[in-house]
Design an enzyme around this catalytic site. Sequence first.
Site, short mmCIF file in Angstrom:
data_model
loop_
_atom_site.label_atom_id
_atom_site.label_comp_id
_atom_site.label_asym_id
_atom_site.label_seq_id
_atom_site.Cartn_x
_atom_site.Cartn_y
_atom_site.Cartn_z
N ASP A 8 0.82 -1.21 0.00
CA ASP A 8 0.00 0.00 0.00
C ASP A 8 0.86 1.26 0.00
O ASP A 8 2.01 1.25 0.46
CB ASP A 8 -0.87 0.04 1.26
CG ASP A 8 -1.90 -1.08 1.31
OD1 ASP A 8 -1.93 -1.90 0.39
OD2 ASP A 8 -2.66 -1.13 2.30
N HIS A 61 -6.63 2.94 -3.47
CA HIS A 61 -6.46 3.05 -2.01
C HIS A 61 -6.90 4.44 -1.53
O HIS A 61 -6.23 5.05 -0.71
CB HIS A 61 -5.01 2.75 -1.64
CG HIS A 61 -4.78 2.59 -0.16
ND1 HIS A 61 -5.72 2.05 0.71
CD2 HIS A 61 -3.71 2.88 0.63
CE1 HIS A 61 -5.24 2.03 1.93
NE2 HIS A 61 -4.03 2.55 1.91
N HIS A 163 3.94 -2.01 2.96
CA HIS A 163 3.96 -0.65 2.41
C HIS A 163 5.24 -0.42 1.62
O HIS A 163 6.33 -0.47 2.21
CB HIS A 163 3.82 0.36 3.56
CG HIS A 163 2.52 0.19 4.31
ND1 HIS A 163 2.36 -0.77 5.27
CD2 HIS A 163 1.32 0.80 4.15
CE1 HIS A 163 1.10 -0.73 5.71
NE2 HIS A 163 0.45 0.22 5.05
ZN LIG Z 1 -2.73 2.93 3.47
#
Ligand SMILES: [Zn+2]
Length: 214
Positions: A8, A61, A163
Amino acid sequence: MKLTLSFDNGPYPDVTPGVLDALAEAGASATFFVCGKEARDPARRPLLERIRAAGHRIGNHTESHRVELGATRDPDAPRREIEAAQAALGAFADADRLFRPYGAGGVLGPRLLSAAAVRHLCSGGYTCVLWNSVPRDWEDVTGWPERALADLRANDWTLLALHDVPTGAMRALPDFLARARDTGAELTAELPPACVPIRRGRVVGALEGLVASG
Ligand SMILES: [Zn+2]
C-alpha cells in the site's frame, strides 16, 4: 498455509523497483494499492507501468489517504475518495475494481466504511479488499517479518498488508519471502474470500463491525 501479498501507499522510485525484484525472485504476484494523489503524479506513472508489466494487480487506495469513510461527516467523501482515485488510476486499475479503504494504521473496525460508502462500492461494481495481517512495517522496519511470520503460522490464508514506502522496511522483503517459503507457505495472487466482503459490486461477506452505524 497460503500467503497473499499486498503493498500500500506507493509506488516510490527508490522502493518499488526493489519490491518488484524481490517478487520476481520469489516468483510471486501481488496487489499494489495506490492512492489517487500518487497515481496522478507523472513521476509515478512509469512505476505503475512496471507493476502492471510484471503481472501484478493495481487497486484503488482512496484519493487522499486521510479520510476514514466510517468516521467522516462529509457526504461527498465516498464519491471523492473512491471515484477520484479510480479516475486517477485509469487504465492501470484492475478489472475487478479493487478498492482498499484507508484504515488509519490498519484497524479493522467501524471507522473503515459507511453505509453510503458500501452503497457507492456496490453501485460502482467495486471489490473491497481488506487484510488480516498488518505487521506495522512502517514503524518497525526490521522487526515486521517476525510478526508477519507469526500471522502466517496462525492463519490458513494470510493477506499481508505491507507498504512500498521509503522507511527502509522493504529491504527485509527478500529475506521474509525466503523464510515464508521455508515455513511452507504457498504464495498466491488470489485474494482470501474472508478478506473480500464485496466482490464486483455484490456483498458476499460479513461487513459486521466494519461499517459505521447511523
Ligand atoms: Zn494505506
